[in-house]
Design an enzyme around this catalytic site. Sequence first.
Site, PDB file in Angstrom:
ATOM      1  N   ASP A 189     -35.151  -6.208  49.635  1.00 16.15           N
ATOM      2  CA  ASP A 189     -35.842  -6.824  50.771  1.00 16.15           C
ATOM      3  C   ASP A 189     -35.177  -6.333  52.042  1.00 16.15           C
ATOM      4  O   ASP A 189     -34.179  -6.910  52.471  1.00 16.15           O
ATOM      5  CB  ASP A 189     -35.745  -8.337  50.633  1.00 16.15           C
ATOM      6  CG  ASP A 189     -36.369  -9.106  51.765  1.00 16.15           C
ATOM      7  OD1 ASP A 189     -37.115  -8.509  52.553  1.00 16.15           O
ATOM      8  OD2 ASP A 189     -36.078 -10.311  51.889  1.00 16.15           O
ATOM      9  N   HIS A 236     -32.328 -11.725  48.051  1.00 15.91           N
ATOM     10  CA  HIS A 236     -31.305 -12.400  48.849  1.00 15.91           C
ATOM     11  C   HIS A 236     -30.060 -12.800  48.059  1.00 15.91           C
ATOM     12  O   HIS A 236     -29.350 -13.731  48.452  1.00 15.91           O
ATOM     13  CB  HIS A 236     -31.875 -13.650  49.546  1.00 15.91           C
ATOM     14  CG  HIS A 236     -32.871 -13.346  50.604  1.00 15.91           C
ATOM     15  ND1 HIS A 236     -33.241 -14.271  51.566  1.00 15.91           N
ATOM     16  CD2 HIS A 236     -33.595 -12.234  50.889  1.00 15.91           C
ATOM     17  CE1 HIS A 236     -34.139 -13.734  52.384  1.00 15.91           C
ATOM     18  NE2 HIS A 236     -34.371 -12.492  51.980  1.00 15.91           N
ATOM     19  N   GLU A 268     -35.482  -8.978  60.981  1.00 19.85           N
ATOM     20  CA  GLU A 268     -36.550  -9.831  60.448  1.00 19.85           C
ATOM     21  C   GLU A 268     -35.981 -11.093  59.843  1.00 19.85           C
ATOM     22  O   GLU A 268     -36.551 -12.184  59.984  1.00 19.85           O
ATOM     23  CB  GLU A 268     -37.362  -9.055  59.405  1.00 19.85           C
ATOM     24  CG  GLU A 268     -38.604  -9.794  58.891  1.00 19.85           C
ATOM     25  CD  GLU A 268     -38.353 -10.710  57.701  1.00 19.85           C
ATOM     26  OE1 GLU A 268     -39.238 -11.516  57.360  1.00 19.85           O
ATOM     27  OE2 GLU A 268     -37.248 -10.642  57.108  1.00 19.85           O
ATOM     28  N   GLU A 269     -34.849 -10.973  59.148  1.00 19.54           N
ATOM     29  CA  GLU A 269     -34.284 -12.109  58.429  1.00 19.54           C
ATOM     30  C   GLU A 269     -33.836 -13.228  59.365  1.00 19.54           C
ATOM     31  O   GLU A 269     -33.732 -14.381  58.940  1.00 19.54           O
ATOM     32  CB  GLU A 269     -33.107 -11.659  57.562  1.00 19.54           C
ATOM     33  CG  GLU A 269     -33.460 -10.644  56.468  1.00 19.54           C
ATOM     34  CD  GLU A 269     -34.298 -11.231  55.359  1.00 19.54           C
ATOM     35  OE1 GLU A 269     -34.555 -12.454  55.387  1.00 19.54           O
ATOM     36  OE2 GLU A 269     -34.709 -10.471  54.461  1.00 19.54           O
ATOM     37  N   ASP A 322     -33.227  -4.880  58.167  1.00 21.41           N
ATOM     38  CA  ASP A 322     -32.083  -5.741  57.863  1.00 21.41           C
ATOM     39  C   ASP A 322     -32.195  -6.399  56.501  1.00 21.41           C
ATOM     40  O   ASP A 322     -33.268  -6.474  55.900  1.00 21.41           O
ATOM     41  CB  ASP A 322     -31.917  -6.808  58.946  1.00 21.41           C
ATOM     42  CG  ASP A 322     -33.092  -7.775  59.030  1.00 21.41           C
ATOM     43  OD1 ASP A 322     -34.250  -7.324  58.880  1.00 21.41           O
ATOM     44  OD2 ASP A 322     -32.866  -8.979  59.263  1.00 21.41           O
TER      45      ASP A 322
END
Length: 413
Positions: free
Chosen positions: A147, A385, A181-182, A87
């Site tokens: 990421d 991000h 994960e985020e 993700d």
Amino acid sequence: MTKETCYNFIEKTFIKYAKINTRSDENSNKIPSTVGQTHLAKIIYNDLKEMGCGNVVYDEIDGYVVATLPNNSNKDVAPIGFVAHLDTADFPADNIKPLVHRNYDGKDILLNKAKNIRLTNVEFPHLKNYIGQTLITSDGTTLLGVDDKAGIAAAVTTIKYFIDNPSKKHGEVSFAFGPDEEIGLGAKRFNVSKFPVSFAYTLDNGLPGQIEPETFNAAQSKVTIKGTAVHPGNAYKTMVNAITIANEIISKLPKNEVPENSKGRDGFFLVTSFQGSISEVNINIIVRDFDNENFIRKKELLKQIIKEISEVYPHRINLSLRNQYENIYSFIQKNPYIVDLVLKSYHDLNLTPNIHPFRGGTDGNFISKKGIPTPNLFNGGENFHGPYEFITTENMLLTYNTIKTIIINHFNN
């Protein structure tokens, strides 16, 4: 693979994966939280199958793809693993357009002519570190997904290398690609029984040479404030403004213990959202600290603030406070070999080691607690991000070479 073949493969793999919207959603009750993550997981599964990975599974229950390279040596050495997440963060991720800037000249980059969005050296002076490399960005209207798709691309390239080079002897190596994960949910659900390794490394953020055997302790609080809304002309002794109460709570938080004044092993409070009106306000506040005693102190301080203000405004404030994850250091320090192996591999690659705390959390927090010590390495990207994320093909190759070297060193000591 030749160096050129490897270069092309890792770049194409990253771009292919980056185009898929895998933004996670903390308000979803699905596993994974978004369909894009399932889509990417199945693409990775098929890619691994096509390259000849015989032991790869996709588990619909926890959303993980796990691929294992079997032991092809006569040595009985502890199996190891690597983890990357599917993700991306809570930022626009529809219609991602990766842009490739070859032989970067060190100047500002025009990402989007129509909207005049630029990646500038004034805002990001570290761009100068990548002169001559192949820089990959978004078009400035979305994130890129470095990421952690850079980590995924490096891991997939490593798997291909060992499949294509069966003469390279190694023990059992597993790779896990997981969702959410985020939002701190993916690894919580991860069934590690299908990931039978003694220790592992996440490939999450960071620059080449970093090793992060420590993370924050983390907690999240939700504060709900009930007000009484009446017409302001008739509000005397009747109106109770929830916004005013919310501001009083926030004003009592330590003004220096905020992210913008924190670095190294400093912790902080962060108000992540503030929504409401006179009649009701909802505030989210996260608490972070590396030191467990300071972490406890911060949580107690927040409770005390709420208690004191509740005495002035009884029955109007509700605090929900839950721990999210704990510092992984207590798990890593019991086996210094995990870090020493990385340091030896960095030495072999002429990378300057940089041991420091990870100012955040990773899937390693939950995997470590499940019995597999899992510090973080790096994926080589920057400006995560947001719309200014970038990665270079060269840094992804360094991630790949690091994984490969760790495997070779571990099984050939």
